[in-house]
Design an enzyme around this catalytic site. Sequence first.
Site: not given
Ligand code: SF4
Length: 237
Positions: A123-124, A206, A209, A232
């Site tokens: 996701c990151c 985010c 998270c 991240c």
């Molecule tokens: S911090 Fe969490 S929601 Fe944001 S990009 Fe990374 S995994 Fe995705």
Amino acid sequence: MKDQTQDQRLSAAQIAQVQIAAEAWTPQHALNWAFETFGNDVAISSAFGAEGMVLIDMASRVRKDFRLFTVDTEFLFPETYNLTDRIEEKYGIAIERVYSALSPDEQARVHGEALWSRNPDQCCNLRKVEPLRRKLGGLSAWITSIRRDQTSVRSTAKRIEWDAKFGLVKVNPIVDWTSKQVWRYIHDHDVPYNELHNQDYPSIGCTHCTRAVGPGEDPRAGRWPGFAKTECGLHII
Ligand code: SF4
């Protein structure tokens, strides 16, 4: 699109030379060096944490029209979006926003719902690293507000270094600062900051998270709770 300062781009060897001297520089000296060396091909990258706000305020005193960009994951807190409005108003700049190629809905369709809860690295990567790589491809240098004592990965960071991962110069003006110095600067200079810092969120990312931390917890314990992840991917070599 790079302007004529592209000719001034430094090699990794030249950076190795300057980075020794830079360790004794003040943050303002490092910012001035970056602006003088790279002109319009250098930009501050920020997610608007306390450290980032210090850097933005310092930069505004060195050069009025500095470039500032953020990777907007589209999952940020309302307080963070509110802060971006306040920054643009106070410093008279337009923040450059960078987005993932996939909207949140598209990401859910392609990779499934709540990817952050199953695979936060992926996701990151989609929402932060890939957009950052795209943005840095148009720059000769970037300026960040990382500090050595934030995570083990950051403990060896230099004030000026060659970023081999993204292929450009990386400038970390407050790399040797402590959290106490950051907050002293904020209060001394009346710098705006994210309201969540007053609600036990020392590190803010985010919504999915990030949680508040309890008494005695590490300041970054609220990031990716339940996972061993501490970064991240933007500052991992
Ligand atoms: S911090 Fe969490 S929601 Fe944001 S990009 Fe990374 S995994 Fe995705």
